[in-house]
Design a protein around this motif. Structure first.
Motif, mmCIF file in Angstrom:
data_model
loop_
_atom_site.group_PDB
_atom_site.id
_atom_site.type_symbol
_atom_site.label_atom_id
_atom_site.label_comp_id
_atom_site.label_asym_id
_atom_site.label_seq_id
_atom_site.Cartn_x
_atom_site.Cartn_y
_atom_site.Cartn_z
ATOM 1 N N ILE A 278 -18.853 5.111 25.222
ATOM 2 C CA ILE A 278 -18.835 3.994 24.276
ATOM 3 C C ILE A 278 -19.919 2.978 24.619
ATOM 4 O O ILE A 278 -20.664 2.507 23.744
ATOM 5 N N VAL A 279 -20.046 2.647 25.895
ATOM 6 C CA VAL A 279 -21.101 1.714 26.309
ATOM 7 C C VAL A 279 -22.474 2.285 25.987
ATOM 8 O O VAL A 279 -23.367 1.572 25.498
ATOM 9 N N SER A 280 -22.658 3.583 26.211
ATOM 10 C CA SER A 280 -23.937 4.220 25.899
ATOM 11 C C SER A 280 -24.264 4.100 24.417
ATOM 12 O O SER A 280 -25.413 3.818 24.039
ATOM 13 N N GLU A 281 -23.255 4.290 23.567
ATOM 14 C CA GLU A 281 -23.494 4.166 22.120
ATOM 15 C C GLU A 281 -23.837 2.730 21.742
ATOM 16 O O GLU A 281 -24.713 2.490 20.902
ATOM 17 N N VAL A 282 -23.157 1.778 22.358
ATOM 18 C CA VAL A 282 -23.448 0.366 22.080
ATOM 19 C C VAL A 282 -24.884 0.031 22.471
ATOM 20 O O VAL A 282 -25.608 -0.646 21.723
ATOM 21 N N MET A 283 -25.325 0.531 23.606
ATOM 22 C CA MET A 283 -26.696 0.276 24.033
ATOM 23 C C MET A 283 -27.690 0.904 23.052
ATOM 24 O O MET A 283 -28.734 0.307 22.738
ATOM 25 N N HIS A 284 -27.370 2.099 22.552
ATOM 26 C CA HIS A 284 -28.239 2.753 21.569
ATOM 27 C C HIS A 284 -28.322 1.920 20.288
ATOM 28 O O HIS A 284 -29.415 1.746 19.719
ATOM 29 N N SER A 285 -27.182 1.403 19.831
ATOM 30 C CA SER A 285 -27.167 0.589 18.609
ATOM 31 C C SER A 285 -28.005 -0.668 18.780
ATOM 32 O O SER A 285 -28.739 -1.075 17.861
ATOM 33 N N ARG A 286 -27.927 -1.294 19.951
ATOM 34 C CA ARG A 286 -28.718 -2.493 20.219
ATOM 35 C C ARG A 286 -30.214 -2.175 20.176
ATOM 36 O O ARG A 286 -31.010 -2.941 19.625
ATOM 37 N N ASN A 287 -30.586 -1.065 20.751
ATOM 38 C CA ASN A 287 -32.006 -0.720 20.803
ATOM 39 C C ASN A 287 -32.531 -0.210 19.468
ATOM 40 O O ASN A 287 -33.744 -0.237 19.234
ATOM 41 N N TYR A 288 -31.647 0.222 18.593
ATOM 42 C CA TYR A 288 -32.042 0.695 17.263
ATOM 43 C C TYR A 288 -32.367 -0.462 16.329
ATOM 44 O O TYR A 288 -33.279 -0.367 15.502
ATOM 45 N N ASN A 289 -31.609 -1.563 16.463
ATOM 46 C CA ASN A 289 -31.748 -2.676 15.529
ATOM 47 C C ASN A 289 -31.886 -3.984 16.309
ATOM 48 O O ASN A 289 -30.940 -4.408 16.977
ATOM 49 N N PRO A 290 -33.042 -4.657 16.227
ATOM 50 C CA PRO A 290 -33.251 -5.898 16.981
ATOM 51 C C PRO A 290 -32.231 -6.987 16.654
ATOM 52 O O PRO A 290 -31.893 -7.797 17.523
ATOM 53 N N GLU A 291 -31.735 -7.018 15.409
ATOM 54 C CA GLU A 291 -30.751 -8.034 15.034
ATOM 55 C C GLU A 291 -29.398 -7.759 15.692
ATOM 56 O O GLU A 291 -28.688 -8.686 16.093
ATOM 57 N N VAL A 292 -29.039 -6.475 15.785
ATOM 58 C CA VAL A 292 -27.809 -6.111 16.503
ATOM 59 C C VAL A 292 -27.963 -6.443 17.980
ATOM 60 O O VAL A 292 -27.021 -6.927 18.628
ATOM 61 N N LYS A 293 -29.135 -6.197 18.511
ATOM 62 C CA LYS A 293 -29.405 -6.511 19.915
ATOM 63 C C LYS A 293 -29.224 -8.000 20.175
ATOM 64 O O LYS A 293 -28.675 -8.410 21.218
ATOM 65 N N LYS A 294 -29.664 -8.808 19.243
ATOM 66 C CA LYS A 294 -29.531 -10.253 19.381
ATOM 67 C C LYS A 294 -28.067 -10.679 19.324
ATOM 68 O O LYS A 294 -27.649 -11.622 20.006
ATOM 69 N N LEU A 295 -27.263 -9.970 18.534
ATOM 70 C CA LEU A 295 -25.853 -10.330 18.352
ATOM 71 C C LEU A 295 -24.987 -9.877 19.526
ATOM 72 O O LEU A 295 -24.140 -10.634 20.015
ATOM 73 N N VAL A 296 -25.163 -8.633 19.971
ATOM 74 C CA VAL A 296 -24.302 -8.057 21.004
ATOM 75 C C VAL A 296 -24.814 -8.482 22.381
ATOM 76 O O VAL A 296 -25.839 -8.004 22.858
ATOM 77 N N LYS A 297 -24.071 -9.379 23.010
ATOM 78 C CA LYS A 297 -24.510 -9.991 24.266
ATOM 79 C C LYS A 297 -23.997 -9.259 25.505
ATOM 80 O O LYS A 297 -24.470 -9.533 26.615
ATOM 81 N N GLY A 298 -23.025 -8.360 25.338
ATOM 82 C CA GLY A 298 -22.491 -7.710 26.525
ATOM 83 C C GLY A 298 -21.357 -6.764 26.215
ATOM 84 O O GLY A 298 -20.978 -6.563 25.054
ATOM 85 N N VAL A 299 -20.812 -6.182 27.269
ATOM 86 C CA VAL A 299 -19.681 -5.269 27.165
ATOM 87 C C VAL A 299 -18.614 -5.668 28.172
ATOM 88 O O VAL A 299 -18.894 -6.334 29.178
#
Length: 343
Positions: A278-299
């Motif tokens: 799950i953490v790996s998928e979250v990291m992939h989503s952050r790196n796919y979309n800069p806006e998601v990266k800005k929103l998701v601050k941690g796990v």
């Protein structure tokens, strides 16, 4: 009323006088609080990993765990901020079972609230002193948070508490990040209403006082999955969920939009090993979309010295969860280094 007074407990100020923070620890907390706050304000692109046992059940094992995190935190400090999860209150769906160290400093003995409030403060202080890390706890009982408010650098309001008015109003008084989990239904609007309340000023009664709060601009959301009306788990860590959260946030007039993803609970169906994927998928989503990266601050990850869980019994295994199952330490260490590479 069918109520018996067992004992008159000391006030938070009295307990803090007996078990105070040293000048060194006061300075440590100030430094850590600012470092973490910068992430939520968008002034730092470091990634937060809130990690530790489902419930802190004994001081020696918890402090050993946090001490083992400390050298890892040093190695990844340029990219990752580790926040030990030292949860001393445990919500129970039916009200039955182990309610955490505040209730039972010894899980094998009867509840003792006086011993409990002393035990949790001493444990948090010891963890700070030995590791140089400040920690997170859950605001399960709003009136109890000020026994630890000078120690904690992060707090979470759980899925069963997030609709409660007192939790929301007390969150508005905090000067550290407060994460509001989505309710067990998974409803985003309830969660964001709670964030709105936490960010605004309020006047209310608290511990016998008429108080006004200033509002907490660091109040944010935690996605932990939910369940449908049939009790089936509904994860909400997928890219589509993060995109929907981003859209919902944009419709609100909120400061510092931010999300933490809880990799366990209904996101993993409590299959603790799934947290790694799950953490790996979250990291992939952050790196796919800069806006998601800005929103998701941690796990948020549930982890202890030994993987899995056990029942409370006479011969319990040291460092193994007695509530929800957790990752073992070796897997956790590998996961943290993987996060540092991908964030």
């Amino acid at each position: 009323m069918s109520m018996i007074i067992n004992e008159v407990l000391p006030t938070p100020d009295a307990l803090k006088t007996v078990y105070p923070l040293s000048d060194k620890l006061i300075a440590l907390k100030k430094e850590r609080d600012e470092e973490i706050a910068k992430v939520f304000r968008g002034e730092s692109d470091k990634f937060l990993v809130i990690v530790g046992p489902c419930s802190a059940d004994r001081e020696d094992a918890v402090c050993e765990y946090v001490n083992r995190l400390a050298p890892i935190a040093e190695k990844v400090k340029d990219k990752v901020i580790l926040i030990p999860r030292i949860y001393t209150n445990k919500p129970r769906t039916t009200g039955d079972g182990y309610k955490g160290m505040l209730h039972q400093p010894d899980p094998e003995k009867d509840p003792n609230l006086l011993a409990g409030i002393i035990a949790i403060r001493k444990m948090h202080l010891r963890a700070m002193e030995e590791s140089g890390l400040t920690s997170a706890d859950e605001m399960l009982y709003p009136e109890n948070r000020i026994y630890l408010d000078d120690i904690l650098s992060y707090e979470a309001v759980g899925a069963r508490s997030v609709e409660n008015q007192q939790h929301r109003l007390v969150a508005s008084s905090a000067d550290i990040p407060i994460g509001m989990k989505n309710p067990t239904s998974g409803d985003f609007s309830v969660m964001l209403n709670s964030v709105t309340a936490g960010q605004h000023s309020h006047r209310f009664i608290y511990r016998g006082l008429d108080i006004t709060t200033s509002g907490n601009p660091l109040t944010h959301v935690i996605l932990r999955g939910g369940v449908d009306k049939y009790g089936k788990n509904m994860p909400n860590y997928h890219y589509e969920d993060l995109a929907r959260l981003m859209e919902t946030y944009q419709k609100k007039d909120l400061a510092n939009p931010a999300a933490i993803i809880d990799a366990n609970h209904s996101n993993s169906d409590k299959k603790f090993k799934e947290q790694i994927r799950i953490v790996s998928e979250v990291m992939h989503s952050r790196n796919y979309n800069p806006e998601v990266k800005k929103l998701v601050k941690g796990v948020m990850v549930e982890s202890y010295l030994v993987e899995g869980r056990q029942e409370i019994c006479e011969n319990m295994e040291y460092g193994k969860s007695i509530t929800d199952p957790c990752l073992g330490f070796e897997d956790t260490e590998r996961l943290i280094y993987d996060i540092a590479e991908k964030c």
